[in-house]
Motif scaffolding. Structure first.
Motif, short mmCIF file in Angstrom:
data_model
loop_
_atom_site.label_atom_id
_atom_site.label_comp_id
_atom_site.label_asym_id
_atom_site.label_seq_id
_atom_site.Cartn_x
_atom_site.Cartn_y
_atom_site.Cartn_z
N LEU A 175 -4.67 7.37 -4.55
CA LEU A 175 -4.05 8.20 -3.53
C LEU A 175 -4.34 7.57 -2.18
O LEU A 175 -5.50 7.34 -1.83
CB LEU A 175 -4.63 9.63 -3.58
CG LEU A 175 -4.15 10.60 -2.50
CD1 LEU A 175 -2.65 10.83 -2.60
CD2 LEU A 175 -4.90 11.94 -2.61
N VAL A 176 -3.28 7.28 -1.45
CA VAL A 176 -3.39 6.67 -0.12
C VAL A 176 -3.06 7.75 0.91
O VAL A 176 -1.95 8.28 0.95
CB VAL A 176 -2.44 5.47 0.03
CG1 VAL A 176 -2.54 4.91 1.45
CG2 VAL A 176 -2.77 4.40 -0.99
N LEU A 177 -4.04 8.09 1.74
CA LEU A 177 -3.89 9.11 2.76
C LEU A 177 -3.57 8.46 4.10
O LEU A 177 -4.30 7.57 4.55
CB LEU A 177 -5.16 9.94 2.88
CG LEU A 177 -5.60 10.68 1.60
CD1 LEU A 177 -6.97 11.30 1.79
CD2 LEU A 177 -4.59 11.74 1.21
N THR A 178 -2.49 8.91 4.71
CA THR A 178 -2.04 8.35 5.98
C THR A 178 -1.92 9.46 7.00
O THR A 178 -1.93 10.64 6.66
CB THR A 178 -0.69 7.65 5.81
OG1 THR A 178 0.30 8.61 5.38
CG2 THR A 178 -0.78 6.55 4.76
N GLY A 179 -1.77 9.06 8.24
CA GLY A 179 -1.60 10.06 9.29
C GLY A 179 -2.46 9.74 10.50
O GLY A 179 -3.17 8.73 10.54
#
Length: 967
Positions: free
Chosen positions: A429-433
């Motif tokens: 899971l790649v979390l961006t923001g």
């Protein structure tokens, strides 16, 4: 550099401890320890929260204890396998998936004890046990939580004394005795718990009894320790007679000494020598219990006794009289023997404790695990937690998951997020923001959920629910149950925050690489790796390359990975590689919402964050100008897509809410329908019961009439009985027509038969003159009912009809006259029955009219002195019935008059106002005579009265004919 490389190689990194600290998991464990009731359970939790290196003394004790246990197990060998298989090796954290499931099942059982009434059964009496055919259950006992409250169960400090070679004395032995008695309470509680569901369909308890089964206390040890002390907390003289004997000797010596002292003080020669001016006590003890008296200093050498002490002023000396020195010495010798005997007993008790130490420690371990179940349940209630499904497939799927540390701080408006990892083939899971958008919070939340699951703690997330999705191809709605699930992840490794230090000469990037090295060394299938800003702290291009290589290596091992990043290359990797899922943190109106949007790539919003943090506007404007056009376009595109997705999500959420509302309304409508049907069914049953009761009443009346006819078949009684039967029939028909189901059936029948009543020929009083060619109607149930037929042939009992050309043989009770043949001049259809009176009731037959005329011509005689008592009307006496009888037995005259007048008023409007008063004969007939005297004087109600006929009860009743109301 070479120096940094050498330092990194020498650097020892305990990644497990660092991960727990980084994720703030000790905060959760401190909250769990706070919920523990026992000291050992609290100690176990805190040791997991704050691991400490044991001291040399602690290590020596542990090794000595291990060696001692090893000798006892040499014959049987060590038990291998899961640590949770042995209660003594079972810790806070489960060692396998099965261990986690057992911990959660135990919580569910404990919740059941709290939320429902659970009853256990005491063993039945011995006589009942001997009855094998019909054994009886014992008395029911309501079960609550396990009885561990109020006892510390802290025996480790006492066992440390034993390990140091010391003998236990009063306080320690008493503490052990109290603890063992409390353990036996838990054993008895568990025995009751095991009876639940044994002889019925109630669900059994499994996990809690499994934890309690290791509690074993040797009965002889419990009996010895429980009876070792008396009510004053001393060694019991009953249990240990030698001690009782020595204490008795001491008491005897002391009593003898006190008697001698009183004699000495009372002697005239001693009174002048006593120093009593200070007002102190005459007797006191010094130097270990030797009794002395206060003597003036001038007499200290007068041979009074042995001086032991002097007052502060020097005027008083404390002397032990010579007469009691010998007895005191003897008493002191006995006290020495008493202490020796007590020491002997203490050694014996200590040896017994050592002998059964293994059983005691195993029992304490069981109590610890039971206490942990209670603590987990209570902490779960504080977190509003749910119990997840746990497997060994590396899946984390939760809805509305909230950060447990934030929940414990009781913050308001904590944002819940949906997290999916490991399902449908996605391993990463790649979390961006944006920065400060909540990416790291999500990362820590995932780590905390993995840790809490391994320790059996409920998770603050949404419970199981039903999800409705729409099939993109068919458009059909698909309903599926969504349950919270967090699998068993081992190990959990996190790289969040910097590990740089000036003393260690490690840079930020070097620290990250050191963690990456340990992660690769410890990761395996279904491990969970959490990495914040992977690849940062160095050249972006090289950092991205290292990050991607590290991710690929971890995925090849079957590890589950979650990372946060601002690198576009890693965002693109997540979008193009099926093994990854991407999620973006929502950013609305220049501010973060801390909401994770699965399937979206989040913009970093660096300029917006800088502006929110009040960076000078000129700097922000210049930074925006320095951005290349491609970057600006990409950022604008991502923002537009996020805005559109936010709009679609809002619409989807609204639609979902409407679907839920419709489903809820449908359920409510169905419930209302079922409720209404139940009410209707209940009403029909009530009406049926009432109707049946009234029919039974009519049957009783008819049976009474029949009995009277049998006993007196006179013409007068026949006429009266005929009138009774006619009224009973009319009442029964009226009651039947008031039953809703009958009314409905009658309405249908009336409509089907065109409101024509078909009366069979056999029921007609005056038989019609039939001939061949006449028309009749079939009234027999079946296909021909209501059809007309022409008479072909007449017989004595049967008639042959031609119905639509088909010859049919019919009995007299199966055919009727057509409606036109039975219509009267007034248009009323009586179906060929006898004529009716003006009130609509059937007219009496000729025999009944003749009998009535004869009865009226006979007349009736009034009781009082030959006065007239004829009825003077055409009404027929219906006889005594329940409805026209008033019972005044047991009443005085005034009460009887009120009851009679109430009955009079209720029947005044009827055509036959006749009432029977039941007064009985009594001992002397007083009430009967008073009532008849009152009836004789009454001019408002009574027309006539007399004793009832023999058929109506005789002289115990008075028949009263009332005056009719004229309008």
């Amino acid at each position: 550099s070479n120096t940094e490389k050498e330092l990194a190689e020498q650097q020892h990194l305990d990644l497990n401890d660092r991960t727990m600290t980084t994720l703030d998991y000790p905060i959760i464990l401190k909250a769990l320890a706070k919920e523990c009731e026992t000291v050992p359970a609290r100690t176990l939790v805190l040791r997991n929260a704050f691991p400490q290196k044991e001291t040399e003394e602690e290590e020596a004790r542990r090794l000595k204890r291990k060696k001692s246990k090893g000798k006892k197990k040499m014959s049987g060998g060590e038990n291998g396998g899961d640590a949770d298989d042995d209660i003594e090796t079972m810790g806070l954290t489960a060692s396998s998936v099965t261990g986690v499931q057992c911990r959660y099942n135990a919580i569910s059982e404990m919740k059941r004890l709290v939320s429902t009434n659970v009853y256990g059964h005491l063993p039945p009496p011995r006589k009942s046990q001997e009855n094998y055919k019909n054994p009886k259950k014992g008395k029911q006992i309501k079960l609550g939580l396990p009885p561990i409250l109020g006892t510390s169960f802290d025996l480790q400090s006492i066992f440390d004394l034993i390990d140091d070679g010391r003998v236990l004395e009063g306080p320690e032995i008493l503490e052990i005795a109290t603890t063992l008695e409390k353990m036996m309470e838990v054993v008895r509680w568990n025995n009751l718990l095991r009876t639940v569901g044994k002889d019925d369909d109630e669900e059994k308890f499994v996990e809690i009894p499994k934890l309690c089964k290791s509690i074993y206390i040797e009965p002889d040890l419990l009996h010895l320790l429980s009876n070792a002390f008396d009510n004053e907390g001393r060694l019991s003289a009953t249990t240990f007679p030698a001690i009782g004997r020595l204490r008795a000797q001491i008491r005897s010596y002391k009593a003898s000494i006190m008697t001698k002292l009183e004699t000495i003080i009372a002697s005239p020669s001693m009174k002048n020598k006593l120093a009593l001016e200070s007002g102190g006590p005459i007797f006191s003890e010094v130097n270990g219990g030797r009794i002395v008296i206060p003597v003036q200093d001038a007499y200290k050498n007068s041979g009074v006794g042995i001086m032991h002490d002097v007052s502060r002023s020097g005027k008083t000396v404390f002397v032990e009289p010579t007469e009691i020195v010998g007895p005191t010495n003897e008493m002191k010798q006995v006290e020495v023997e008493l202490r020796q005997e007590e020491a002997k007993v203490w050694r014996q008790l200590t040896e017994e404790v050592i002998k059964h130490r293994d059983d005691i420690e195993r029992s304490v371990s069981s109590i610890v695990q039971i206490d942990l179940v209670l603590a987990r349940m209570r902490l779960g209630d504080l977190l509003n937690g749910v119990i997840p499904v746990v497997k060994d497939e590396g899946v984390m799927s939760v809805r509305e998951a909230k950060h447990p540390v934030l929940v414990l701080r009781e913050l308001e408006d904590i944002v819940g997020n949906d997290i999916d990892l490991g399902d449908n083939g996605n391993q990463g899971l790649v979390l961006t923001g944006p920065n400060s958008g909540g990416k790291t919070v999500i990362l820590k939340l995932m780590g905390l959920f993995a840790y809490m699951t391994r320790d059996g703690i409920p998770l603050p997330a949404a419970p199981a629910c039903t999800s409705i999705t729409v099939d993109e191809e068919t458009g059909d709605e698909i309903m599926e149950e969504v349950v919270p699930r967090v699998d068993y992840f081992d190990p959990v490794l996190a790289d969040i925050g910097d590990i740089q230090s000036v003393d260690g000469d490690l840079s930020t990037f070097s620290g990250h690489m050191l963690v990456c090295r340990e992660v690769l060394a410890n990761s395996k299938k279904n491990a969970l790796v959490l990495m914040d800003e992977l690849g940062s702290g160095t050249d972006p291009a090289q950092g991205v390359a290292i990050a991607q290589a590290l991710l690929e290596a971890l995925l090849e091992r079957g590890t589950r990975v979650a990372i946060t990043t601002h690198y576009m290359e890693l965002k693109q990797l997540a979008a193009s590689d099926d093994r990854f899922e991407v999620g973006g943190m929502q950013f609305v109106g220049g501010r973060p919402t801390y909401k994770l949007l699965p399937g979206t790539v989040g913009e970093s919003y660096a300029l917006a964050v800088a502006e929110r943090l009040n960076l000078p506007q000129s700097v922000i404007q210049r930074a925006n100008e320095l951005l290349d056009s491609e970057t600006r376009q990409m950022g604008d595109l991502i923002r537009d897509l996020e805005d559109q997705k936010a709009l679609v999500d809002a619409q989807a959420l609204e639609l979902e809410q409407k679907k839920k509302d419709m489903a809820r309304l449908e359920i409510e409508m169905q419930a209302q329908r079922e409720k209404l049907e139940a009410k209707q069914l209940s009403a029909r049953r009530d009406e049926a019961r009432k109707f049946a009761a009234k029919l039974e009443e009519k049957e009783n009346i008819l049976e009474d009439i029949l009995q009277r006819l049998k006993s007196d078949p006179s013409k007068k009684l026949l006429a009266r009985s005929w009138d009774d039967i006619r009224f009973v029939r009319r009442d029964a028909l009226n009651e039947a027509e008031n039953v809703p189901s009958v009314m409905k059936r009658l309405q249908k029948s009336a409509a089907a038969a065109a409101k024509v009543e078909l009366v069979p020929l056999s029921e007609l009083r005056e038989k019609p003159d039939l001939k061949v060619g006449d028309t009749l109607v079939i009234c027999k149930k079946g296909a021909f009912r209501g059809k007309e037929g022409i008479i072909n042939q007449l017989g004595s009992n049967k008639i042959q009809l031609s119905v639509s050309g088909v010859p049919v043989q019919m009995k007299m009770n199966e055919i009727a006259l057509p409606a036109s043949a039975v219509q009267g001049e007034n248009g009323n259809n009586d179906g060929g029955k006898r004529q009716r009176n003006a009130d609509g009731s059937p007219e009496m037959s000729k025999i009944a009219r003749k009998a009535m005329a004869e009865a009226e011509s006979m007349g009736e005689t009034r009781i009082n002195e030959g006065s007239s008592a004829t009825s003077g009307g055409k009404a027929v006496d219906v006889g005594r019935l329940d409805r026209n009888t008033v019972d005044v037995r047991g009443c005085n005259l005034e009460e009887a008059k009120r009851k009679c007048q109430d009955k009079f008023s209720s029947v005044m409007m009827s055509k036959r106002p006749v009432i029977y008063i039941l007064h009985g004969h009594g001992t002397s007939g007083v009430l009967k005579q008073k009532i008849r005297d009152w009836l004789k004087r009454d001019r408002e109600w009574v027309k006539s009265y007399k004793a009832a006929s023999r058929e109506d009860g005789g002289d115990a009743f008075t028949r009263v004919e009332l005056k009719k109301i004229k309008f």
